[in-house]
Every structure is written in structure tokens, then in C-alpha cells.
Design an enzyme around this catalytic site. Structure first.
Site, PDB file in Angstrom:
ATOM      1  CE1 TYR A 144      -3.711   2.477   0.686  1.00  0.00           C
ATOM      2  CE2 TYR A 144      -2.365   3.259   2.515  1.00  0.00           C
ATOM      3  CZ  TYR A 144      -3.449   3.415   1.666  1.00  0.00           C
ATOM      4  OH  TYR A 144      -4.275   4.512   1.803  1.00  0.00           O
ATOM      5  CG  ASP A 239       5.722   3.535   0.966  1.00  0.00           C
ATOM      6  OD1 ASP A 239       6.009   4.110   2.036  1.00  0.00           O
ATOM      7  OD2 ASP A 239       4.555   3.414   0.553  1.00  0.00           O
ATOM      8  CE  LYS A 267       2.009   4.919   8.384  1.00  0.00           C
ATOM      9  NZ  LYS A 267       0.591   5.012   8.649  1.00  0.00           N
TER      10      LYS A 267
END
Ligand code: HOZ
Length: 429
Positions: A144, A239, A267
Site C-alpha cells: 500500500y 516506501d 509517520k
């Protein structure tokens, strides 16, 4: 367990917010419950609006490696609040955070701050296309990379959890430029490169996927991707929105010794406030506007609050002892959970890389999307519910990670293992 206030708040939320939540992974739909509404957090604990307390293994889906309300982060944000929250003009703090990232992450010579991981990945893909003059992006099934159209094809996270890994609304014209490959399958990706090598701008990968559960990369897989992309003139994009500053101070690339061309982050570098970033080789990053022609912008990019929280977080993380403590706590939890499942006679396949853990309710060894999908999601739902009732807050989906953080104590870990033993025992065959 009283959930009266959560139920009321969820009813009200559903009138005004689609599905009652602002991000699908927060709904407890796939575990057959209503979400609990959270009132406050401190350290590794959260409390809901009915006064129930939980040990939190979601950590806001990864950012809170240092726990809720970490003193240094609160102080930095408070100080910032007193001088202004956004100017739409450069501030010195942006350079301080950028420099910290450049010094920490091996592949990053220059970095652009944005406001979310989605922005980071979609901008990195645009940059890769501009740099190579090619169109196609290779991604892996079950990975994702946020919700830009080009990535919502066989995607993980909430898309997989809610049974729509390929989203309606993604135009075919976009989808043709995304190629899905199998994670941990180097032969498969070699075949893709032999037929389409000249057209591939980049391969994007979560070096440790954390959105189809946690799936460790097999020996040589990331190294193989590095060699293949180099050989074919494509870029390798990591990622590291989840893994950045989590698996080590320099992220997964430092842990595995594989250096991509571009890295996406988010994050942890925002310490719990909205942030994203992408960075890489100077030669590539210099193509970005205004130094180059590739456009990407944002009103709140590098906003002072998020940047202050990020700087404070990275300063604490720069003490590298913290990572060895995290490793031993995470190992303690993984060992305890595996023993508990064994004692209860349950088939659970556990995976762990550093402080990212997952227990798949399957006998099958999980190495990719297909094998992750063999997990019994109904069993997970029952397990989740039994853990929640005992005050343990896990991700409300089989296909997410459990995150161990600096604020989890050994006592909390042991309490979690005890709860898991009871939950495993209570599952029906
Ligand atoms: N990567 C996170 C879940 N796997 C994203 C959080 C969200 O989608 O809300």
C-alpha cells in the site's frame, strides 16, 4: 465492557462522515464491531470515551514510536504554538528537519517535505517518470502506497481489509501504467523487466510490507530489485512511510544495506502530526520546482507544528540504544505470542521485523499477498474482540501490523501475552 458513549458517537458520526470515520482502517467493520472512540492517550496507553483503558499496539498506525504525549514532543509543539502555526513561508526548522533526515537516511541527499505519505509516494512517482522519461510503475500486490489512483490496484491496507483492493474510480488509462508483481518473487519481476524494461520508470516497494500484515523480504529480494532496476535504467523507490526511523534510525535501507534512488517517508518524522517527505539523489531531486520543472506544492508543506514534533522525535531517536531496547521488547512479545498460540493449539503464522509484528491465522507460510490471503479473517476478528475486551488494542484488521513502541513496558508485554493465551484458548475450532 461499557461502550455506550462510543456507540452514541459512532451513530452521530455516520450521519455526517462516510462510514463514520475519516480513514477506512479505523472502522471495526471487518472485525464485526463498532469502533471505540478515543478520548486520550499517555505513553503506551489509550482511554476511550467510556473510560476503558487499553494497551495500544496501533500507535496511530505507526507514528507514535515514542508513545502518546512524549514530553519532548509536547514541549516542542507547545513552544511552536506560541509563535505561529503556519506562515506559507520558509522557516529555519524545515531545514533542521531536512538536515536530520539527510544525515540519517543513507539514500537521501535532498528531501522535500509534504503533508502525508500519499503525497510523498505520488510525488516520487511523478519525479521518477520525469527523470526517466518513462511511464510505467511496478508495484507489489498487497503493498500500500497511499491512495493515489496509480497505487490503488491490488493494494493492501484498508483496501484489502474491506475487500476492494482495486478501487472503482481508477481510470483504465491510469491502471495500464501500473504493473503488479508478486512480493518476494524475483523471477516474476525479471520476466516483467524482460518484456517491458524500456518502459518502466520505477519499482516502488515497502521494503518490509506492513499493509498486508507484516511480510519480511526474503534473502536477496531487495538486493535483487536494486540490481534489476539499475540494469534496466529504472529507479528504485522505497516506501519507508512505516519503516523509516522504525526499523533503525536509517530505516529499512540501513537495516538491509540496500540503497534506493528515492525514499518516501511519513509517520514517525512528524511525531504524530501530519507530515510526509520524499528524498533521494541530488541529481533527481533537483528536478523539482522551483529548481527544476517537475511541479509539486502544498500550502501546509513543512508546517511548523509537524516539523517541530518531528525534530523533537528524531532527537530522541538519535540515541541508538533505543533501537536495541525496542528489539528486545518486540522479541519478548513475539516469543510470548508464539508460545501462547502453541499452548492453545492454534495455527498462527507469526512474522516480525524489529518492532513490526503480525500473527496470521493460517498454517501457510506467509511470503506474499496470496499467502497472506490464506489467513482466516473470521478467527482474527474473534481474537481481536477477545483482546479488546481484555484491554489490548490491536489493529482492527488481519492485514495490518502491531507496532511495539518505546513506551511499552515488559509488564505490558507480559500482560498482552497473558491476554492472548486466554483469547487463543477461547477461539472455537
Ligand atoms: N498505512 C496505514 C494503515 N495500514 C494508513 C493509515 C490509514 O489508512 O488510515
Amino acid at each position: 465492557m461499557n461502550k455506550r458513549n462510543s456507540v452514541k458517537m459512532f451513530e452521530e458520526a455516520q450521519k455526517y462522515i462516510p462510514g463514520g470515520v475519516n480513514s477506512p482502517v479505523r472502522a471495526f467493520k471487518s472485525v464485526g464491531l463498532n469502533p471505540v472512540f478515543i478520548k486520550r492517550g499517555r505513553g503506551a496507553l489509550i482511554e476511550d470515551v467510556d473510560g476503558n483503558e487499553y494497551i495500544d499496539f496501533v500507535g496511530s498506525w505507526g507514528p507514535l514510536l515514542l508513545g502518546h504525549l512524549r514530553r519532548e514532543v509536547v514541549a516542542a509543539v507547545t513552544e511552536c504554538l506560541e509563535v505561529g502555526t503556519s506562515f506559507g513561508a520558509p522557516t529555519e526548522k524545515e531545514t533542521i528537519l531536512a538536515k536530520m533526515i539527510v544525515e540519517a537516511v543513507p539514500s537521501v541527499e535532498m528531501v522535500r517535505l509534504v503533508s502525508s505519505g500519499t503525497e510523498a509516494t505520488m510525488s516520487a512517482a511523478r519525479l521518477a517518470r520525469a527523470y526517466t522519461g518513462r511511464k510505467k510503475i511496478v508495484k507489489f500486490e498487497g503493498c500500500y502506497h497511499g491512495h493515489a489512483d496509480m497505487f490503488l490496484i491490488k493494494a493492501g491496507s484498508g483496501a484489502l481489509t474491506h475487500g476492494v483492493p482495486t478501487s472503482p474510480g481508477v481510470p483504465e488509462e491510469t491502471a495500464v501504467n501500473t504493473i503488479n508483481a508478486g512480493f518476494n518473487d524475483l523471477d516474476g519481476i525479471e520476466r516483467i523487466f524482460s518484456s517491458l524494461g524500456e518502459e518502466i520508470a520505477a519499482v516502488i516497494v515497502e521494503p518490509v510490507p506492513g499493509n498486508m500484515g507484516v511480510v519480511p523480504p526474503g534473502p536477496g529480494f531487495l538486493q535483487g530489485l536494486r540490481q534489476l532496476t539499475k540494469r534496466h535504467g529504472a529507479l528504485l523507490i522505497f516506501d519507508e512511510v512505516i519503516t523509516g526511523f522504525r526499523l533503525s534510525y536509517g530505516g529499512a535501507q540501513e537495516l538491509f544495506g540496500v540503497i534506493p534512488d528515492l525514499t518516501c517517508m511519513g509517520k514517525i518524522i512528524g511525531g504524530g502530526l501530519p507530515v510526509g517527505a520524499y528524498g533521494g539523489k541530488r541529481e533527481i531531486m533537483s528536478l523539482l520546482s522551483p529548481s527544476g520543472p517537475v511541479y509539486q506544492a502544498g500550502t501546509l508543506s513543512g508546517n511548523p507544528l509537524a516539523v517541530s514534533a518531528g525534530i523533537a522525535t528524531l532527537k530522541v531517536l538519535a540515541n541508538k540504544d533505543l533501537y536495541s531496547e525496542l528489539e528486545s521488547k518486540s522479541a519478548r512479545l513475539a516469543r510470548g505470542l508464539a508460545e501462547a498460540a502453541g499452548t492453545a493449539g492454534r495455527d498462527v503464522f507469526f512474522t516480525r521485523v524489529g518492532s513490526m509484528l503480525c500473527g496470521f491465522f493460517t498454517r501457510t507460510e506467509v511470503v506474499n499477498y496470496e499467502t497472506a490471503c490464506t489467513a482466516d479473517t473470521e478467527k482474527y476478528a474473534t481474537f481481536f474482540k477477545k483482546m479488546l475486551e481484555q484491554g489490548i488494542y490491536l489493529a482492527p484488521s488481519q492485514f495490518e501490523a502491531a507496532f511495539v513502541g518505546q513506551a511499552h513496558t515488559d509488564e505490558m508485554i507480559d500482560r498482552t501475552v497473558e491476554a492472548a493465551l486466554a483469547a487463543f484458548k477461547a477461539l472455537e475450532d
